[in-house]
Design an enzyme around this catalytic site. Structure first.
Site, PDB file in Angstrom:
ATOM      1  N   HIS A  53       0.853  -1.204   0.000  1.00  0.00           N
ATOM      2  CA  HIS A  53       0.000   0.000   0.000  1.00  0.00           C
ATOM      3  C   HIS A  53       0.880   1.242   0.000  1.00  0.00           C
ATOM      4  O   HIS A  53       2.103   1.155   0.118  1.00  0.00           O
ATOM      5  CB  HIS A  53      -0.971  -0.020   1.183  1.00  0.00           C
ATOM      6  CG  HIS A  53      -0.338   0.105   2.535  1.00  0.00           C
ATOM      7  ND1 HIS A  53       0.464  -0.871   3.077  1.00  0.00           N
ATOM      8  CD2 HIS A  53      -0.392   1.100   3.462  1.00  0.00           C
ATOM      9  CE1 HIS A  53       0.870  -0.484   4.268  1.00  0.00           C
ATOM     10  NE2 HIS A  53       0.381   0.706   4.532  1.00  0.00           N
ATOM     11  N   HIS A  55       1.518   3.935   1.895  1.00  0.00           N
ATOM     12  CA  HIS A  55       2.110   4.721   2.988  1.00  0.00           C
ATOM     13  C   HIS A  55       3.633   4.815   2.869  1.00  0.00           C
ATOM     14  O   HIS A  55       4.301   3.855   2.478  1.00  0.00           O
ATOM     15  CB  HIS A  55       1.705   4.123   4.344  1.00  0.00           C
ATOM     16  CG  HIS A  55       0.255   4.379   4.680  1.00  0.00           C
ATOM     17  ND1 HIS A  55      -0.455   3.607   5.575  1.00  0.00           N
ATOM     18  CD2 HIS A  55      -0.603   5.332   4.218  1.00  0.00           C
ATOM     19  CE1 HIS A  55      -1.697   4.085   5.656  1.00  0.00           C
ATOM     20  NE2 HIS A  55      -1.805   5.120   4.843  1.00  0.00           N
ATOM     21  N   ASP A  57       6.101   4.775   4.913  1.00  0.00           N
ATOM     22  CA  ASP A  57       6.994   3.824   5.594  1.00  0.00           C
ATOM     23  C   ASP A  57       7.028   2.465   4.891  1.00  0.00           C
ATOM     24  O   ASP A  57       7.731   1.550   5.337  1.00  0.00           O
ATOM     25  CB  ASP A  57       6.631   3.673   7.084  1.00  0.00           C
ATOM     26  CG  ASP A  57       5.245   3.115   7.321  1.00  0.00           C
ATOM     27  OD1 ASP A  57       4.311   3.482   6.559  1.00  0.00           O
ATOM     28  OD2 ASP A  57       5.076   2.297   8.241  1.00  0.00           O
ATOM     29  N   HIS A  58       6.292   2.343   3.780  1.00  0.00           N
ATOM     30  CA  HIS A  58       6.326   1.126   2.961  1.00  0.00           C
ATOM     31  C   HIS A  58       6.873   1.401   1.558  1.00  0.00           C
ATOM     32  O   HIS A  58       7.192   0.474   0.829  1.00  0.00           O
ATOM     33  CB  HIS A  58       4.919   0.520   2.840  1.00  0.00           C
ATOM     34  CG  HIS A  58       4.343   0.109   4.162  1.00  0.00           C
ATOM     35  ND1 HIS A  58       4.162  -1.210   4.533  1.00  0.00           N
ATOM     36  CD2 HIS A  58       3.960   0.856   5.227  1.00  0.00           C
ATOM     37  CE1 HIS A  58       3.671  -1.254   5.764  1.00  0.00           C
ATOM     38  NE2 HIS A  58       3.539  -0.016   6.205  1.00  0.00           N
ATOM     39  N   HIS A 108      -7.245  -0.861   5.576  1.00  0.00           N
ATOM     40  CA  HIS A 108      -6.230   0.068   6.086  1.00  0.00           C
ATOM     41  C   HIS A 108      -6.094   1.220   5.090  1.00  0.00           C
ATOM     42  O   HIS A 108      -6.108   2.389   5.448  1.00  0.00           O
ATOM     43  CB  HIS A 108      -4.927  -0.692   6.262  1.00  0.00           C
ATOM     44  CG  HIS A 108      -3.762   0.125   6.711  1.00  0.00           C
ATOM     45  ND1 HIS A 108      -3.684   0.669   7.974  1.00  0.00           N
ATOM     46  CD2 HIS A 108      -2.629   0.493   6.071  1.00  0.00           C
ATOM     47  CE1 HIS A 108      -2.540   1.344   8.077  1.00  0.00           C
ATOM     48  NE2 HIS A 108      -1.888   1.249   6.940  1.00  0.00           N
ATOM     49  N   ASP A 125      -0.040  -3.923   6.308  1.00  0.00           N
ATOM     50  CA  ASP A 125      -0.691  -3.394   7.504  1.00  0.00           C
ATOM     51  C   ASP A 125      -2.150  -3.841   7.601  1.00  0.00           C
ATOM     52  O   ASP A 125      -2.992  -3.120   8.128  1.00  0.00           O
ATOM     53  CB  ASP A 125      -0.630  -1.857   7.506  1.00  0.00           C
ATOM     54  CG  ASP A 125       0.780  -1.337   7.765  1.00  0.00           C
ATOM     55  OD1 ASP A 125       1.692  -2.141   8.027  1.00  0.00           O
ATOM     56  OD2 ASP A 125       0.963  -0.095   7.697  1.00  0.00           O
ATOM     57  N   HIS A 163       4.982  -4.739  10.663  1.00  0.00           N
ATOM     58  CA  HIS A 163       5.416  -4.033  11.883  1.00  0.00           C
ATOM     59  C   HIS A 163       5.569  -4.992  13.063  1.00  0.00           C
ATOM     60  O   HIS A 163       4.849  -5.990  13.150  1.00  0.00           O
ATOM     61  CB  HIS A 163       4.383  -2.965  12.294  1.00  0.00           C
ATOM     62  CG  HIS A 163       4.333  -1.791  11.375  1.00  0.00           C
ATOM     63  ND1 HIS A 163       5.175  -0.712  11.503  1.00  0.00           N
ATOM     64  CD2 HIS A 163       3.529  -1.527  10.312  1.00  0.00           C
ATOM     65  CE1 HIS A 163       4.888   0.182  10.560  1.00  0.00           C
ATOM     66  NE2 HIS A 163       3.898  -0.287   9.811  1.00  0.00           N
TER      67      HIS A 163
HETATM   68 ZN   LIG Z   1       0.185   1.706   6.491  1.00  0.00          ZN
END
Ligand SMILES: [Zn+2]
Length: 251
Positions: A53, A55, A57-58, A108, A125, A163
């Site tokens: 996805h 975001h 941090d990905h 998410h 996530d 995570h």
């Molecule tokens: Zn995320």
């Protein structure tokens, strides 16, 4: 073979290798850990980057990694712009020696996907060890449908989430289900791993089904406990999930 790389405070970047010395990374939020691994394992060739996805941090490492390695970027067609191949539900990707199947898992984010390779599920996530992702863009109904779908995979499926949230998720699970011995037992095991800074993932789907409250919303005992906490009756499994998710959001 699957290795883990760590990034930021608690992200995992999964690295999948095959016998042909090809490898793939999942959700490189940061390029550095991957570049360091590739320099230390120069026999390996980074063939692809899989994104669950959008975001940061990905996805934050995509540009740099692509620049250096020329790896192809696979990402949900409807939410990530910097991709080479847009993926959608039920696509079958021919990258490594085993096929990788795409499973949509919205909730998410609207376009979140998971990747299944043999019995290894890379679920970003969506499903966490003992928990699930927050609902940022999708609806509770989408998230719950995604979790129910993933929970029907074979029980020996390994859950590679993005995570390290397991211990705090389990603390919540223990409040929701104070009499669930499997949760208490898992807290002990996970606490030991974390004490030595070891990952608690992948977990097994069978273990999630015993200890992850978000996969247990259909059980009468869980419905009763959530309803008691809320002080009102809950009409169906989705209502239980929705109440549980907002309880966790404020935990
Ligand atoms: Zn995320």
């Amino acid at each position: 073979m699957i290795d883990y790389l760590t990034a930021f405070d608690d992200n995992y970047i999964w690295l999948i290798k095959d016998e042909q010395l090809s490898c793939v990374v999942v959700d490189p939020g940061d390029a550095e850990p991957v570049i360091n691994w590739l320099s230390a394992h120069s026999d390996y060739h980074l063939k692809a980057i899989l994104i669950t996805h959008h975001h940061q941090d990905h996805t934050g490492g995509i540009a740099k990694l692509k620049d250096i390695t020329k790896a192809a970027v696979y990402a949900p067609y409807n939410e990530v712009t910097a991709y080479d191949i847009g993926v959608r539900d039920l696509d079958s990707l021919d990258i490594l020696s085993s096929k990788i199947k795409v499973l949509s898992s919205a909730g998410h984010t609207k376009g979140h996907v998971s990747y299944l390779l043999d019995n290894n599920l890379f679920c970003g996530d969506t499903l966490f060890a003992a928990g699930c992702g927050r609902i940022f863009e999708g609806t509770a109904a989408q998230m719950y449908a995604s979790l129910v779908k993933l929970s029907k995979l074979p029980l020996d499926t390994k859950i590679y989430c993005a995570h390290e949230y397991t211990l705090s998720n389990l603390r919540f699970a223990a409040v929701v289900e104070p009499f669930n011995d499997a949760i208490a037992e898992r807290i002990k095991e996970v606490s030991v791993l974390r004490k030595y800074n070891l990952p608690t993932v992948p977990s097994l789907l069978s273990e999630e089904i015993r200890t992850n409250p978000f996969l247990r919303c259909h059980l009468p005992a869980v419905r009763r406990l959530v309803a008691e906490h809320l002080g009102q009756d809950l009409s169906d499994d989705l209502a239980v999930f929705t109440a549980l998710r907002s309880w966790k959001d404020n935990f």
